[in-house]
Design a protein around this motif. Structure first.
Motif, PDB file in Angstrom:
ATOM      1  N   LEU A  10       1.000  -1.531   0.150  1.00 17.41           N
ATOM      2  CA  LEU A  10      -0.108  -0.192  -0.242  1.00 17.41           C
ATOM      3  C   LEU A  10       0.944   1.729  -0.291  1.00 17.41           C
ATOM      4  CD1 LEU A  10      -2.858  -1.117   2.308  1.00 17.41           C
ATOM      5  CD2 LEU A  10      -2.958  -1.348  -0.071  1.00 17.41           C
ATOM      6  N   ILE A  11       2.057   1.284   0.186  1.00 18.61           N
ATOM      7  CA  ILE A  11       2.809   2.332   0.984  1.00 18.61           C
ATOM      8  C   ILE A  11       4.297   2.629  -0.449  1.00 18.61           C
ATOM      9  CG2 ILE A  11       3.972   4.121   2.406  1.00 18.61           C
ATOM     10  CD1 ILE A  11       1.648   2.812   4.281  1.00 18.61           C
TER      11      ILE A  11
ATOM     12  N   TYR B 174       8.193   2.891  -6.356  1.00 17.24           N
ATOM     13  CA  TYR B 174       8.697   2.323  -7.200  1.00 17.24           C
ATOM     14  C   TYR B 174       7.542   2.590  -8.160  1.00 17.24           C
ATOM     15  CZ  TYR B 174      12.146   0.135  -4.775  1.00 17.24           C
ATOM     16  OH  TYR B 174      13.231  -0.495  -3.648  1.00 17.24           O
ATOM     17  N   LYS B 175       6.299   3.431  -7.469  1.00 15.62           N
ATOM     18  CA  LYS B 175       5.485   3.872  -8.407  1.00 15.62           C
ATOM     19  C   LYS B 175       4.542   1.816  -9.149  1.00 15.62           C
ATOM     20  CE  LYS B 175       3.277   7.040 -12.429  1.00 15.62           C
ATOM     21  NZ  LYS B 175       4.500   7.729 -13.888  1.00 15.62           N
ATOM     22  N   VAL B 176       5.048   1.358  -8.327  1.00 15.82           N
ATOM     23  CA  VAL B 176       3.231   0.234  -8.209  1.00 15.82           C
ATOM     24  C   VAL B 176       2.571   0.558  -7.303  1.00 15.82           C
ATOM     25  CG1 VAL B 176       3.956  -2.495  -7.976  1.00 15.82           C
ATOM     26  CG2 VAL B 176       6.063  -1.047  -9.621  1.00 15.82           C
ATOM     27  N   ASP B 177       1.748   0.525  -8.621  1.00 15.26           N
ATOM     28  CA  ASP B 177       0.314   1.133  -7.196  1.00 15.26           C
ATOM     29  C   ASP B 177      -0.987  -0.345  -7.866  1.00 15.26           C
ATOM     30  OD1 ASP B 177      -1.282   2.132  -5.563  1.00 15.26           O
ATOM     31  OD2 ASP B 177      -1.825   3.326  -7.126  1.00 15.26           O
ATOM     32  N   PRO B 178      -0.091  -2.053  -7.112  1.00 15.37           N
ATOM     33  CA  PRO B 178      -1.822  -3.033  -7.705  1.00 15.37           C
ATOM     34  C   PRO B 178      -2.833  -2.911  -6.922  1.00 15.37           C
ATOM     35  CG  PRO B 178      -0.123  -3.815  -5.411  1.00 15.37           C
ATOM     36  CD  PRO B 178       0.740  -2.476  -6.708  1.00 15.37           C
TER      37      PRO B 178
ATOM     38  N   PHE C 116      -4.773   2.562  -4.200  1.00 14.02           N
ATOM     39  CA  PHE C 116      -4.467   3.451  -2.876  1.00 14.02           C
ATOM     40  C   PHE C 116      -3.701   4.419  -2.553  1.00 14.02           C
ATOM     41  CE2 PHE C 116      -2.423   4.084   1.382  1.00 14.02           C
ATOM     42  CZ  PHE C 116      -3.751   4.565   1.964  1.00 14.02           C
ATOM     43  N   GLY C 117      -2.530   4.066  -3.550  1.00 19.38           N
ATOM     44  CA  GLY C 117      -0.834   5.133  -3.197  1.00 19.38           C
ATOM     45  C   GLY C 117      -1.732   5.643  -4.846  1.00 19.38           C
ATOM     46  N   LYS C 118      -2.184   5.810  -5.516  1.00 17.99           N
ATOM     47  CA  LYS C 118      -3.062   6.827  -6.648  1.00 17.99           C
ATOM     48  C   LYS C 118      -3.451   7.621  -5.733  1.00 17.99           C
ATOM     49  CE  LYS C 118      -4.684   8.498 -10.955  1.00 17.99           C
ATOM     50  NZ  LYS C 118      -5.111   8.109 -12.399  1.00 17.99           N
TER      51      LYS C 118
END
Length: 224
Positions: free
Chosen positions: A35-36, A42-46, A49-51
């Motif tokens: 999540l964080i 690494y701009k990995v947001d499966p 939530f990160g966006k």
């Protein structure tokens, strides 16, 4: 309080409790990573939530800083200064020939004319008697490149003569002949090739004395 009573108050965790705590910590670490950390670093947001939380913007910011930090190659081509090519005709005589020519060859026409018009120019006329069967020398002291004009004649009898010069201070016996022959008279000029004594040696092979009348003009001193 006795020792046995103190031991009764120390809590003791069972293996089940420890396993449960370890699993919980692992799960929490995975959640934090997904999540964080992955969205922010690494701009990995499966999960998205990160966006939603603005964490992916942190990744964009880090990439921009990295690009600024990388050295930027310049398009300017560095060139070495080129030496100016001097035309052959303008190069010094030493460069064109590969060696320094003798000083006499460097005299210009103007310098030779100036040497012929030296303020110390003088003119002399002298009679020299050459005894029968004898030889006699008459010399003038002349500086290098100074011009001398001369004329001589006998009273009738031919004489063998050697017109030559000897460098000043030379101890080797070297001399340079300018004219060698037998004659009753001669007229000419000389630009001295070196500083020293220049003059004539006359040889009278007859049985009577011969008188030579010598006329000279130039910047010289009479050695006799």
């Amino acid at each position: 309080m006795t020792l046995s009573n103190a031991h009764q108050h120390i809590p003791v965790h069972s293996n089940k409790t420890l396993i449960k705590a370890s699993v919980t910590a692992t799960v929490m670490a995975i959640i934090i990573l997904v999540l964080i950390i992955l969205p922010a670093e690494y701009k990995v947001d499966p999960t998205g939530f990160g966006k939603a939380a603005g964490l992916t913007q942190l990744a964009d910011l880090s990439e921009a800083e990295l690009e600024v930090a990388e050295p930027v190659e310049s398009n300017v081509v560095k060139t070495q200064p080129q030496e100016k090519t001097v035309p052959l005709a303008e190069q010094p005589v030493e460069s064109r020939l590969g060696f320094a020519p003798p000083a006499a060859h460097l005299l210009t026409v103007e310098q030779i004319k100036a040497a012929r018009q030296t303020p110390g120019v003088r003119s002399d006329t002298i009679d020299i008697v050459i005894p029968a069967g004898k030889g006699l020398e008459y010399k003038l002291l002349i500086d290098a490149y100074v011009h001398l004009e001369y004329e001589w004649r006998t009273d009738g009898q031919p004489l063998y003569f050697d017109f030559h010069g000897e460098p000043q201070g030379d101890q080797s016996g070297y001399y340079e002949s300018f004219a060698i022959t037998t004659a009753t008279e001669m007229k000419g000029s000389l630009t001295a090739p070196f500083t020293g004594s220049h003059g004539w040696y006359w040889k009278n092979k007859s049985g009577t004395p011969v008188t030579v009348t010598l006329i000279t003009k130039g910047d010289y001193r009479i050695k006799g």
